[in-house]
Write a protein that holds these residues in place. Structure first.
Motif: not given
Ligand code: PLP
Length: 398
Positions: A105-108, A130-132, A175-177, A179-181, A213-218, A241-246, A252-254
């Protein structure tokens, strides 16, 4: 005894997780259907059918006998190659598998990159809100998070403020766009101006500053909005990048990390990031989901359903008298807290079984985040509760 860092984290906890647990408690007391839990960005929609089929195919042995084995820390070469080709087709880039590391995932990915870049005391800039978890990820490696507020009028980052925050100790800017939140997409003009400002500071100080560039929401965008691909604007960009949301696969952490040839210290950074993947204990991104997502690169979650949630919520909150930022992407709505008191707002909402996260959890008090990745019927049922809340807060005009 546990470490000081963990002792502190154990004491402070996570406000968002606490809210999520509170949701469980309220559901037990009032019934799940009477609780409107907008606390967590956990997609309620299932993964697309194609993803489920792909996972089945991998499990049924359509891949090689090594489908479940260890592999190179960067991931399956064929998967990395497929990701690189996909990105090139989308963005006109020229990546190869040598630029892609599969991640948990993006966190990893963010942790791998920060482990790769940071010495203790190095600074990483984040744009608030920003994402805490960024603060925790940076402090995992002894780094220091430096917070630069976004422009409050439109929640775009301010290039001049960013430039002023860069010091000789700066290693990276996250940068996260979308953006969360806030749900805001950083515009091409903003990204171009940020890039110019950072290039200038790098040259003045003789340092390399990497944009992460943190892109889970691209892919989660509305009204045909475009999300600029930052590697095309700023040379020292690394994408997480992450497929968590897309694809609705957060458990599944990817995801993957893109480390372009052009960045300073490539290939050293690429090699070090492979080692970081190993020694942080990921070893490699999960093999089953690597193989499955590689077959589904053009699949997307049900963005129209999120769009419908957005419309219902915007209409309902507007007529109740709330002020908010219209989300351009992601699945979050950033609402102004009446009288600027986000804690009081979240507490008042809870009286009506509405769970929202106070802006202070994103280093931006005065607002609250509503995560609308819930089923449509939660939103429909919540609207009368929002109206009562608006009346209590004196927002309703009638
Ligand atoms: N970055 C942002 C801005 C997020 O909102 C999240 C999860 O909500 C993550 C990273 C972590 O996502 P992932 O599940 O891909 O590790």
């Amino acid at each position: 005894m546990i470490s000081e860092q963990m002792a502190e984290l154990t004491r402070s906890g996570s406000a968002i997780r606490a809210m999520f647990e509170e949701g469980g408690r309220l559901a037990a007391e009032f019934g799940r259907e009477n609780v409107y839990d907008f606390s967590l960005g956990n997609p309620s929609f299932p993964p697309p059918d194609a993803v489920r089929r792909a996972i089945g195919d991998v499990l049924n042995g359509a891949e090689s006998s090594y489908a479940h084995g260890y592999m190179a820390n960067a991931g399956f070469p064929a998967v990395r190659d497929a990701v690189a080709r996909h990105l090139n087709a989308l963005h006109g880039t020229s990546f190869t598998s040598g630029n892609i590391i599969m991640s948990a995932g993006a966190a990893g990915g963010l942790n791998v990159v920060l482990k790769t870049l940071l010495n203790p005391g190095d600074e990483v800039i984040a744009i608030s809100p920003y994402f805490v978890e960024y603060g925790n990820y940076v402090s995992n490696y002894g780094g220091k998070l430096v917070v630069v507020p976004a422009n409050r009028a439109n929640f775009q980052p301010d290039p001049a403020k960013l430039a002023a925050a860069v010091t000789p100790a700066t290693k990276a800017v996250i940068l996260n766009s979308p953006n969360n939140p806030t749900g805001v997409i950083y515009t091409a003009d903003t990204i171009a101006a940020l890039s110019r400002a950072l290039e200038k500071r790098q040259a003045e100080l003789g340092i390399s500053v990497y944009v992460l560039s943190d892109e889970p929401y691209r892919e989660l965008v509305y009204d045909g909005s475009e999300v600029p691909y930052i590697t095309k604007y700023y040379r020292n960009t690394i994408v997480c990048y992450s497929w968590s949301k897309s694809l609705s696969l957060p458990g599944d952490r990817i995801g993957y990390v893109v480390i372009p040839d052009e960045i300073d210290d490539y290939p050293l950074i690429f090699d070090a990031a492979c080692i970081a993947t190993r020694i942080l204990g990921f070893v490699n991104a999960p093999s089953l989901t690597q193989l499955a997502v590689a077959r589904c690169l053009n699949e997307k979650t049900d963005i129209e359903a999120y769009g419908e949630n957005r419309r219902l919520l915007c209409d309902g909150l507007k007529s109740a008298g709330f002020e908010y930022v219209l989300p351009q992407g992601a699945f979050y709505m950033w609402v102004t807290a009446p009288n600027g008191d986000d804690a009081a707002f979240a507490a008042a909402a809870k009286k009506y079984n509405i769970l929202v996260v106070p802006g202070a959890s994103f280093a931006c008090p005065g607002y609250a985040r509503i995560a609308y990745c819930v089923s449509r019927d939660v939103i429909e049922r919540s609207l009368p509760a929002f109206e009562k809340l608006a009346s209590e807060l004196g927002l309703r005009k009638d």
